[in-house]
Design an enzyme around this catalytic site. Structure first.
Site, short mmCIF file in Angstrom:
data_model
loop_
_atom_site.label_atom_id
_atom_site.label_comp_id
_atom_site.label_asym_id
_atom_site.label_seq_id
_atom_site.Cartn_x
_atom_site.Cartn_y
_atom_site.Cartn_z
N ASP A 122 0.65 -1.07 -0.36
CA ASP A 122 0.39 -0.07 0.08
C ASP A 122 0.99 1.16 -0.57
OD1 ASP A 122 -1.82 2.54 0.25
OD2 ASP A 122 -3.02 1.23 2.77
N ASP A 170 -7.78 4.41 -8.69
CA ASP A 170 -9.28 4.07 -8.58
C ASP A 170 -10.08 5.38 -9.10
OD1 ASP A 170 -8.92 1.37 -9.47
OD2 ASP A 170 -7.20 1.38 -8.00
N ASP A 229 -9.70 10.51 -16.18
CA ASP A 229 -10.80 9.73 -17.32
C ASP A 229 -11.78 10.32 -16.49
OD1 ASP A 229 -10.49 7.92 -16.12
OD2 ASP A 229 -11.34 7.23 -18.05
N LYS A 284 -2.88 2.85 -19.90
CA LYS A 284 -2.98 0.74 -20.11
C LYS A 284 -4.72 1.83 -19.78
CE LYS A 284 -4.24 -3.56 -19.90
NZ LYS A 284 -4.72 -3.70 -18.31
N GLU A 334 -6.18 5.33 -19.59
CA GLU A 334 -6.37 5.86 -20.30
C GLU A 334 -6.58 5.94 -21.38
OE1 GLU A 334 -3.18 9.02 -20.70
OE2 GLU A 334 -4.14 10.22 -20.96
C1 LIG Z 1 -7.14 2.28 -12.58
S1 LIG Z 1 -5.52 1.76 -12.28
C2 LIG Z 1 -4.03 2.65 -13.29
C3 LIG Z 1 -3.09 1.71 -13.65
C4 LIG Z 1 -1.94 2.72 -14.40
N1 LIG Z 1 -1.65 4.03 -13.19
C5 LIG Z 1 -2.84 2.99 -15.62
O1 LIG Z 1 -2.76 4.55 -15.87
O2 LIG Z 1 -2.67 2.10 -16.57
C6 LIG Z 1 -4.98 1.97 -10.84
C7 LIG Z 1 -4.08 0.90 -10.21
O3 LIG Z 1 -3.66 1.35 -8.36
C8 LIG Z 1 -3.32 0.63 -7.77
N2 LIG Z 1 -3.72 0.99 -6.37
C9 LIG Z 1 -4.48 1.51 -5.98
N3 LIG Z 1 -4.35 1.73 -4.46
C10 LIG Z 1 -3.19 1.85 -4.36
C11 LIG Z 1 -2.09 1.51 -3.21
N4 LIG Z 1 -2.71 2.53 -2.25
N5 LIG Z 1 -1.02 1.63 -3.07
C12 LIG Z 1 -0.49 1.07 -4.23
N6 LIG Z 1 -1.33 0.53 -5.69
C13 LIG Z 1 -2.57 1.74 -5.26
C14 LIG Z 1 -4.61 -0.49 -8.19
O4 LIG Z 1 -3.70 -2.24 -7.89
C15 LIG Z 1 -4.31 -0.16 -9.66
O5 LIG Z 1 -3.42 -1.32 -10.16
#
Ligand SMILES: C[S@@+](CC[C@H](N)C(=O)[O-])C[C@H]1O[C@@H](n2cnc3c(N)ncnc32)[C@H](O)[C@@H]1O
Length: 226
Positions: free
Chosen positions: A111, A134, A170, A206, A208
């Site tokens: 995390d 997210d 987005d 990805k 995006e």
């Molecule tokens: C919507 S994805 C975007 C991934 C990448 N940045 C992209 O634009 O393709 C968000 C990512 O953030 C990670 N994530 C969410 N909260 C997190 C946290 N507190 N620490 C580490 N990773 C986290 C999730 O596992 C997920 O892979």
């Protein structure tokens, strides 16, 4: 007596099992010892981890890591610390680091909020990337959104004065929330009037691409530590 759930912090992710390819699993096994840093509640010596003193950028949630690897390859003079909880993504980035011979990437599978709190010294980062966090679109899930006032303060504290915080999303209502939260943080100053122009060095990520396919508009938010 309070239940265990009452003590559990609200996290910005839900750990999905996810399918891990054999190659990703192997990468975690063989490459994490080389490019990974284990979570531990003590300050990291980043010079030691990277074997040099260079500008350093931390990324929260690199997903499958394509963008991280592209940016690191294009900026060999900068060190990148990628943090992600999703194991297949960690395996995917490790494979790219190895295949492309990227000496300037280290990975923590944990995390990012806890990493920032426990392992990153104040005023030690030159930049922070949060690309497509997210969106948690349902109202009852908004509390899970990563960018909230306490995190804005923590990010500001970990940046050196002049260091930058770059967030892209987005989801328009989240973009507006991010802008409002960061604008309210006294340690941070907006580099633009509102949303920032998309920097030409940021590759399409990805998530995006997926957002654009769905007809979403992308917003960049770029602040600096005062
Ligand atoms: C919507 S994805 C975007 C991934 C990448 N940045 C992209 O634009 O393709 C968000 C990512 O953030 C990670 N994530 C969410 N909260 C997190 C946290 N507190 N620490 C580490 N990773 C986290 C999730 O596992 C997920 O892979």
């Amino acid at each position: 007596m309070r239940s265990e759930a009452a003590h559990r912090p609200i996290r910005s992710f839900v750990l999905r099992q996810g399918r891990m390819s054999e190659a990703q699993a192997r990468a975690c096994e063989t490459l994490l010892p080389r490019y990974g840093i284990a979570f531990a509640p003590r300050l990291l010596d980043l010079d030691r981890e990277f074997g040099r003193h260079a500008p350093r950028v931390l990324e929260i949630g690199f997903g499958m890591g394509e963008t991280t690897a592209d940016i690191a390859a294009a900026h060999p003079g900068t060190d990148f610390l990628g943090i992600e909880v999703h194991a297949p993504g960690v395996g995917s980035l490790l494979r790219q680091v190895e295949a492309r011979g990227l000496a300037n990437v280290r990975v923590i599978r944990h995390d990012a909020v806890e990493v920032l709190q426990a392992m990153i010294a104040p005023e030690s980062l030159d930049g922070i990337h949060v690309f497509f966090p997210d969106p948690w679109p349902k109202k009852r899930h908004h509390k899970r959104r990563l960018i909230q006032p306490p995190l804005a303060r923590l990010l500001g504290e970990r940046l050196r004065p002049g260091g930058y915080l770059h967030v892209a999303t987005d989801w328009l209502d989240y973009a507006e929330q991010i802008l409002a939260v960061l604008s309210a943080e006294p340690l941070l100053a907006n580099t633009a009037e509102g949303f920032a122009p998309r920097p030409e060095w940021r590759p399409l990520t990805k998530f995006e691409r997926r957002g654009l396919r769905l007809g979403h508009e992308v917003r960049d938010v770029l602040f600096r530590r005062r």
